[in-house]
Scaffold this motif. Structure first.
Motif, short mmCIF file in Angstrom:
data_model
loop_
_atom_site.label_atom_id
_atom_site.label_comp_id
_atom_site.label_asym_id
_atom_site.label_seq_id
_atom_site.Cartn_x
_atom_site.Cartn_y
_atom_site.Cartn_z
N ARG A 98 52.68 45.92 35.43
CA ARG A 98 52.38 44.97 34.36
C ARG A 98 51.33 43.97 34.84
O ARG A 98 50.42 43.59 34.09
CB ARG A 98 53.65 44.24 33.92
CG ARG A 98 54.59 45.14 33.13
CD ARG A 98 55.89 44.47 32.77
NE ARG A 98 55.65 43.33 31.89
CZ ARG A 98 56.41 42.25 31.89
NH1 ARG A 98 57.42 42.13 32.70
NH2 ARG A 98 56.14 41.26 31.06
N SER A 99 51.43 43.54 36.10
CA SER A 99 50.42 42.63 36.65
C SER A 99 49.06 43.29 36.73
O SER A 99 48.04 42.68 36.44
CB SER A 99 50.84 42.18 38.06
OG SER A 99 52.04 41.46 38.01
N LEU A 100 49.06 44.58 37.10
CA LEU A 100 47.81 45.33 37.17
C LEU A 100 47.16 45.45 35.79
O LEU A 100 45.96 45.30 35.64
CB LEU A 100 48.06 46.72 37.77
CG LEU A 100 46.84 47.60 37.98
CD1 LEU A 100 45.94 47.00 39.05
CD2 LEU A 100 47.27 49.00 38.41
N PHE A 101 47.98 45.69 34.77
CA PHE A 101 47.45 45.78 33.40
C PHE A 101 46.86 44.44 32.98
O PHE A 101 45.83 44.38 32.31
CB PHE A 101 48.54 46.18 32.41
CG PHE A 101 49.17 47.52 32.70
CD1 PHE A 101 48.48 48.51 33.38
CD2 PHE A 101 50.47 47.77 32.30
CE1 PHE A 101 49.07 49.73 33.65
CE2 PHE A 101 51.06 49.00 32.56
CZ PHE A 101 50.36 49.98 33.23
N ALA A 102 47.51 43.34 33.39
CA ALA A 102 47.00 42.01 33.04
C ALA A 102 45.65 41.77 33.71
O ALA A 102 44.76 41.18 33.10
CB ALA A 102 48.01 40.94 33.46
N VAL A 103 45.51 42.21 34.94
CA VAL A 103 44.22 42.08 35.64
C VAL A 103 43.16 42.88 34.90
O VAL A 103 42.04 42.41 34.69
CB VAL A 103 44.34 42.56 37.11
CG1 VAL A 103 42.98 42.75 37.74
CG2 VAL A 103 45.17 41.57 37.92
N ALA A 104 43.50 44.07 34.49
CA ALA A 104 42.55 44.94 33.78
C ALA A 104 42.06 44.28 32.49
O ALA A 104 40.90 44.44 32.10
CB ALA A 104 43.18 46.28 33.48
N GLU A 105 42.93 43.53 31.83
CA GLU A 105 42.55 42.85 30.59
C GLU A 105 41.41 41.85 30.82
O GLU A 105 40.64 41.56 29.93
CB GLU A 105 43.76 42.13 29.99
CG GLU A 105 44.78 43.05 29.37
CD GLU A 105 44.25 43.80 28.17
OE1 GLU A 105 43.58 43.18 27.32
OE2 GLU A 105 44.49 45.01 28.09
N ALA A 106 41.33 41.32 32.03
CA ALA A 106 40.33 40.30 32.33
C ALA A 106 38.95 40.88 32.63
O ALA A 106 38.00 40.13 32.80
CB ALA A 106 40.80 39.46 33.52
N TYR A 107 38.83 42.20 32.68
CA TYR A 107 37.56 42.84 33.04
C TYR A 107 37.11 43.79 31.93
O TYR A 107 37.52 44.94 31.88
CB TYR A 107 37.72 43.60 34.36
CG TYR A 107 37.98 42.69 35.52
CD1 TYR A 107 36.94 42.10 36.21
CD2 TYR A 107 39.29 42.38 35.89
CE1 TYR A 107 37.18 41.24 37.26
CE2 TYR A 107 39.54 41.51 36.94
CZ TYR A 107 38.48 40.95 37.62
OH TYR A 107 38.73 40.09 38.65
N PRO A 108 36.24 43.32 31.03
CA PRO A 108 35.79 44.15 29.91
C PRO A 108 35.10 45.44 30.37
O PRO A 108 35.27 46.48 29.74
CB PRO A 108 34.81 43.25 29.16
CG PRO A 108 35.10 41.87 29.62
CD PRO A 108 35.70 41.97 30.98
N ASP A 109 34.35 45.38 31.45
CA ASP A 109 33.67 46.59 31.95
C ASP A 109 34.69 47.64 32.37
O ASP A 109 34.52 48.83 32.15
CB ASP A 109 32.75 46.27 33.13
CG ASP A 109 31.54 45.46 32.71
OD1 ASP A 109 31.25 45.42 31.50
OD2 ASP A 109 30.90 44.88 33.60
N LEU A 110 35.75 47.17 33.01
CA LEU A 110 36.81 48.09 33.44
C LEU A 110 37.49 48.71 32.23
O LEU A 110 37.74 49.91 32.20
CB LEU A 110 37.83 47.34 34.30
CG LEU A 110 39.08 48.12 34.71
CD1 LEU A 110 38.70 49.36 35.53
CD2 LEU A 110 40.02 47.23 35.52
#
Length: 183
Positions: A98-110
Motif C-alpha cells: 500500500r505504501s508503494l502504491f502511494a509512492v507511485a501516485e506521486a510520480y505521474p511519469d511512473l
C-alpha cells in the motif's frame, strides 16, 4: 432387553464418533484447500513484487525506505515457517505494498509507464483473487473452529487432537488506516 439397549447405545455412540471424526477430516481438508488456494495467489503476488519494485526504482530512487520495506516484507513471507507466521507476514507485506502504491501516485511519469501499468493491472487481479481466497479460507476455518468448540463435537476434537485454526485477519490497526504520503 437391557443388554440390547446398552448394545444399541454403544453402536449409536460409535456411529456418532465415526461421523463426527469424518466431519472434522472433511473440514480440515477444506481448510487446507482454502489455504493452498490462497497460497497460490500469494505466490503470484510474491513473484510480481520484484518487477514492480524495479520499475518504481527507476522513477523514485529517493524512496529507498519504502522499497526496502517491501523487499524486507517479501523476505519475511519467504522465511515463514508456520501458517500463523505466514498469515501475519502476508499482512505486513500487504501494508508495505500500500505504501508503494502511494509512492507511485506521486510520480505521474511512473503512472504513465506501460510496464508499470501492466504490472499494476496484474497485481490488481491477483489482489482480487487473494481477497476472494481469503474469504473462502476464513469461511471454512470458521466452520472448522465452530465445530472444534461446540459441544459435543468438542469432545471428539479433543480426543483426536483437532484444534482451532488461525483466521486470516488484519491485526494491526495501522494497516487499516489510509496510507499517508508526505514529501
Amino acid at each position: 432387553m437391557l443388554l440390547y439397549i446398552i448394545i444399541g447405545i454403544a453402536i449409536l455412540l460409535v456411529l456418532w464418533l465415526i461421523v463426527s471424526y469424518n466431519g472434522f477430516v472433511k473440514l480440515a481438508a477444506n481448510c487446507e484447500e482454502g489455504f493452498s488456494t490462497m497460497d497460490v495467489y500469494l505466490k503470484k503476488r510474491f513473484d510480481l513484487i520484484p518487477n514492480l519494485v524495479e520499475t518504481v526504482k527507476g522513477y523514485a530512487a529517493h524512496e529507498s525506505k519504502t522499497l526496502e520495506a517491501v523487499v524486507a516484507a517479501r523476505s519475511a513471507v519467504a522465511s515463514s515457517s508456520t501458517t500463523a507466521e505466514k498469515l501475519e507476514n502476508e499482512n505486513v507485506l500487504t501494508g508495505t505494498l500500500r505504501s508503494l502504491f502511494a509512492v507511485a501516485e506521486a510520480y505521474p511519469d511512473l503512472k504513465a509507464n506501460a510496464n508499470f501499468i501492466e504490472l499494476m493491472e496484474q497485481l490488481k487481479h491477483v489482489e482480487e483473487d487473494i481477497a476472494n481466497s481469503r474469504k473462502y479460507y476464513n469461511a471454512v476455518v470458521k466452520r472448522f473452529n465452530i465445530k472444534c468448540r461446540t459441544f459435543p463435537s468438542a469432545i471428539v476434537a479433543k480426543i483426536f487432537s483437532f484444534s482451532a485454526k488461525p483466521m486470516f485477519e488484519v491485526k494491526d490497526e495501522v494497516e487499516r488506516d489510509n496510507v499517508k504520503v508526505s514529501f
